[in-house]
Enzyme design. Structure first.
Site, PDB file in Angstrom:
ATOM      1  N   HIS A   1      -7.168  -3.787   0.271  1.00  0.00           N
ATOM      2  CA  HIS A   1      -7.893  -4.705   1.147  1.00  0.00           C
ATOM      3  C   HIS A   1      -8.769  -5.691   0.380  1.00  0.00           C
ATOM      4  O   HIS A   1      -9.946  -5.878   0.688  1.00  0.00           O
ATOM      5  CB  HIS A   1      -8.738  -3.933   2.174  1.00  0.00           C
TER       6      HIS A   1
ATOM      7  N   ARG B   1       0.819  -1.205   0.000  1.00  0.00           N
ATOM      8  CA  ARG B   1       0.000   0.000   0.000  1.00  0.00           C
ATOM      9  C   ARG B   1       0.859   1.264   0.000  1.00  0.00           C
ATOM     10  O   ARG B   1       0.563   2.224  -0.704  1.00  0.00           O
ATOM     11  CB  ARG B   1      -0.944   0.008   1.205  1.00  0.00           C
TER      12      ARG B   1
ATOM     13  N   ASP C   1     -10.877  -7.746  10.477  1.00  0.00           N
ATOM     14  CA  ASP C   1     -12.148  -7.064  10.223  1.00  0.00           C
ATOM     15  C   ASP C   1     -13.270  -8.049   9.872  1.00  0.00           C
ATOM     16  O   ASP C   1     -14.445  -7.730  10.011  1.00  0.00           O
ATOM     17  CB  ASP C   1     -12.008  -6.036   9.092  1.00  0.00           C
TER      18      ASP C   1
ATOM     19  N   PHE D   1     -15.924  -1.962  -1.200  1.00  0.00           N
ATOM     20  CA  PHE D   1     -16.793  -0.829  -1.519  1.00  0.00           C
ATOM     21  C   PHE D   1     -16.614  -0.352  -2.964  1.00  0.00           C
ATOM     22  O   PHE D   1     -17.576   0.038  -3.622  1.00  0.00           O
ATOM     23  CB  PHE D   1     -16.554   0.303  -0.522  1.00  0.00           C
TER      24      PHE D   1
ATOM     25  N   GLU E   1     -19.085   6.074  -1.376  1.00  0.00           N
ATOM     26  CA  GLU E   1     -18.337   5.390  -2.431  1.00  0.00           C
ATOM     27  C   GLU E   1     -18.963   5.552  -3.806  1.00  0.00           C
ATOM     28  O   GLU E   1     -18.278   5.510  -4.822  1.00  0.00           O
ATOM     29  CB  GLU E   1     -18.164   3.911  -2.101  1.00  0.00           C
TER      30      GLU E   1
ATOM     31  N   SER F   1      -5.462   4.213   5.325  1.00  0.00           N
ATOM     32  CA  SER F   1      -5.449   2.786   4.996  1.00  0.00           C
ATOM     33  C   SER F   1      -4.993   2.542   3.569  1.00  0.00           C
ATOM     34  O   SER F   1      -4.271   1.588   3.301  1.00  0.00           O
ATOM     35  CB  SER F   1      -6.844   2.195   5.159  1.00  0.00           C
TER      36      SER F   1
ATOM     37  N   ARG G   1      -3.776  -5.799   1.414  1.00  0.00           N
ATOM     38  CA  ARG G   1      -3.576  -5.143   2.708  1.00  0.00           C
ATOM     39  C   ARG G   1      -2.252  -5.587   3.313  1.00  0.00           C
ATOM     40  O   ARG G   1      -1.546  -4.797   3.945  1.00  0.00           O
ATOM     41  CB  ARG G   1      -4.715  -5.506   3.658  1.00  0.00           C
TER      42      ARG G   1
END
Lengths: 278, 311
Positions: free
Chosen positions: B108, B9, B116, B82, B57, B36, B166
């Site tokens: 992610h 990332r 999560d 999303f 989104e 993130s 991620r």
């Protein structure tokens, strides 16, 4: 661009509106498919916008000023017959082509498609996306310091889509004073009255609560339409023009009748409608 | 094995900054996840070209569409769930139908979202994105491939979906690697079976092949960073060589890389294919490592399964 409109011009615009209404009906009749109700409710506004207010160039890229044009997004893409009729009137394509509407191979797709018809900024049809696209365009124009407006035309049923309100917040948050949104408040959607299906309520108050300027008008009164657009262009906030309109306006048996949302007139109905408009 | 793990990332964020320096048309949008997704690096450097649309989104995707209409090259980031799920219809009807130059760099993706849990583990994103006309779909396997894929996307004209993991990932490629969106790459030649993978499962597949080799199974490994358009030739040639194909992905076995390979081979060179990924099920909480083991995607579990399959 003129800032005032004479009685004479109003008469002319009204005459053009009549022609556009007839074209809309003939297109939908010829295709035996399309959306007369919402096309007839928005056509007076599109007429004033395209013929008197908006900076646009039917020759598209061939005009060096093209990048400085105002943008128009028909978020309620099902009113495509109205958009095509005003575009043909302005010279984007020949009026004869209107009768290809919704036919196989036509540039005049059921809902506007930018890949096949020049002058369409972006393809629409799925409700609730136009205002957000408009926010992106408005941000891009500001980045490039281009002083143009982005006009987004929405239906009142359309604002039941949550994504509209994401965009309403976006425009207010980013002070997008270059956006002007129309809400075609004809008070009808496919399944009936907007207030019965999902209360749209006080549209003006809703936009104001979200930080927008608003102007409420009779969406069939040429002078009110014109004055509202001129005022909105000078607004220091994003501005919503709430246009009270009549679905099916101009054809007595279509007016205020949800049944004409997405239905084509038959031969007899077309003749009756055209007679009324003559 | 001692390996150096890198944040893919932050490689993405750094690459955006690099691109932003040379191309003023690059703009970046995020939906309240800029830490993130690491788009915050770009935001810090070029605040005027960064737009945080908040937790919206749908607005994220269509605002990017509008920006691209004014000649900008928007990179859009949020979680894969999303970007591909919540905003799917915006991606289809606005970005792809109008063939707009928007890059969706979704972080992610897959089961390795970890703690999560299922609500945030996108196991369907590749399937959702791959089925839309005009969309290019890329799943890079390490920091270098991510960097090059992002640079490719910036130069390519059209919509691109890039899935960024991620997890921190070990280096597989160095700067000699040349990402080519028309090419899958053979990581290891072999004659007994073909293992086709991409993204986070590439390193597991490489390790799995070592275990298989100890058992006398000579596996060919093909990395397919670009799931669409697929490099048919490399895949068909390998299938012709080994006549047995196994696909491995951090994604549902429905609609992703495995499905893409099956679609190709069933028509062009019918070969027995086994798809390994998550089955028709949701994920759950746990560390990325625990989940990779539980869903059979780490090297040891892969080796066990594959040994059983080809006995």
């Amino acid at each position: 661009m003129i800032d005032q409109i004479s009685e004479l011009e109003i008469k002319d615009i009204e005459e053009v509106s009549k022609k556009l209404r007839k074209n809309i009906l003939m297109m939908i009749h010829n295709a035996q498919s399309g959306h007369p109700g919402g096309s007839l409710s928005c056509i007076d506004i599109l007429n004033v916008l395209f013929t008197k207010c908006m900076k646009h160039y039917p020759e598209c890229e061939l005009n060096p000023e093209y990048k400085n044009r105002d943008r128009f997004i028909l978020s309620k893409g099902h009113a495509s017959a109205a958009l095509y009729s005003i575009m043909a009137h302005c010279g984007y394509f020949k009026e004869e082509e209107l009768l290809t509407f919704r036919k196989f191979g036509s540039k005049l797709q059921g809902h506007p498609c930018c890949k096949v018809l020049k002058g369409i900024e972006i393809s629409t049809g799925s409700l609730g996306q136009g205002l957000s696209i408009g926010c992106g365009m408005a941000l891009g124009l500001k980045l490039d310091k281009i002083d143009s407006k982005v006009y987004v035309y929405m239906g009142d049923g359309e604002i039941e889509e949550g994504s509209v309100w994401e965009a309403v917040m976006n425009a207010a948050h980013n002070n997008l004073d270059n956006i002007i949104a129309f809400v075609d408040r004809n008070k009808l959607q496919i399944d009936g009255s907007t207030e019965k299906v999902k209360s749209v309520g006080n549209v003006k108050a809703k936009f104001e609560a979200f930080g927008w300027d608003t102007i409420e008008i009779d969406g069939h009164n040429i002078l009110e339409i014109y004055n509202a657009i001129i005022k909105a262009k000078n607004s220091s906030k994003p501005c919503a023009i709430i246009a009270n309109t009549i679905k099916g306006k101009g054809v007595s048996f279509m007016e205020n009748n949800a049944g004409w949302h997405g239905k084509a007139p038959n031969d007899e109905e077309l003749q009756k409608a055209l007679d009324e408009l003559n | 094995m001692n390996r150096e793990y890198k944040s893919v990332r932050s490689e993405y964020g750094k690459t955006l900054v690099e691109l932003g320096k040379v191309n003023k048309d690059i703009v970046v949008l995020d939906a309240d996840l800029s830490s993130s997704t690491q788009t915050k690096l770009f935001a810090k450097e070029f605040p005027e070209r960064f737009f945080n649309v908040g937790i919206s989104e749908q607005d994220l995707i269509t605002t990017a569409a509008g920006l691209s209409c004014t000649g900008k090259i928007p990179f859009v980031s949020t979680f894969a769930m999303f970007a591909s799920g919540r905003a799917w219809e915006q991606v289809r009807n606005t970005i792809c139908y109008s063939n707009l130059n928007v890059k969706i760099a979704a972080t992610h993706g897959g089961i390795t979202v970890g703690e999560d849990g299922a609500s945030h583990q996108a196991l369907e994103d590749i399937s959702l994105m791959r089925s839309i006309p005009n969309m290019t779909v890329i799943v890079p396997a390490d920091a270098e491939e991510t960097r090059q894929a992002i640079k490719f996307a910036a130069e390519f004209n059209g919509p691109v979906y890039i899935r960024i993991s991620r997890s921190n990932l070990p280096d597989i490629f160095d700067s000699n690697y040349k990402f080519d969106y028309k090419k899958a790459n053979i990581i290891k030649e072999g004659k007994d079976i073909t293992l086709i993978t991409n993204g986070e499962t590439l390193v597991e597949t490489i390790d799995c092949a070592k275990i298989l080799s100890e058992k006398g199974i000579d596996a060919e490994i093909i990395n397919v960073p670009v799931v669409k358009p697929l490099d048919n030739e490399t895949i068909i040639n390998s299938a012709k060589k080994t006549n047995r194909v196994i696909t491995i992905e951090n994604h549902s076995i429905i609609g992703g890389l495995g499905s893409a390979i099956c679609e190709l081979l069933s028509e062009k060179y019918p070969t027995k294919v086994t798809r390994i990924g998550t089955n028709d099920e949701f994920g759950q909480s746990g560390t990325a490592k625990e989940l990779m083991a539980f869903y059979g995607l780490n090297a040891e579990k892969l080796a066990q399964k594959i040994t059983g399959l080809i006995k």
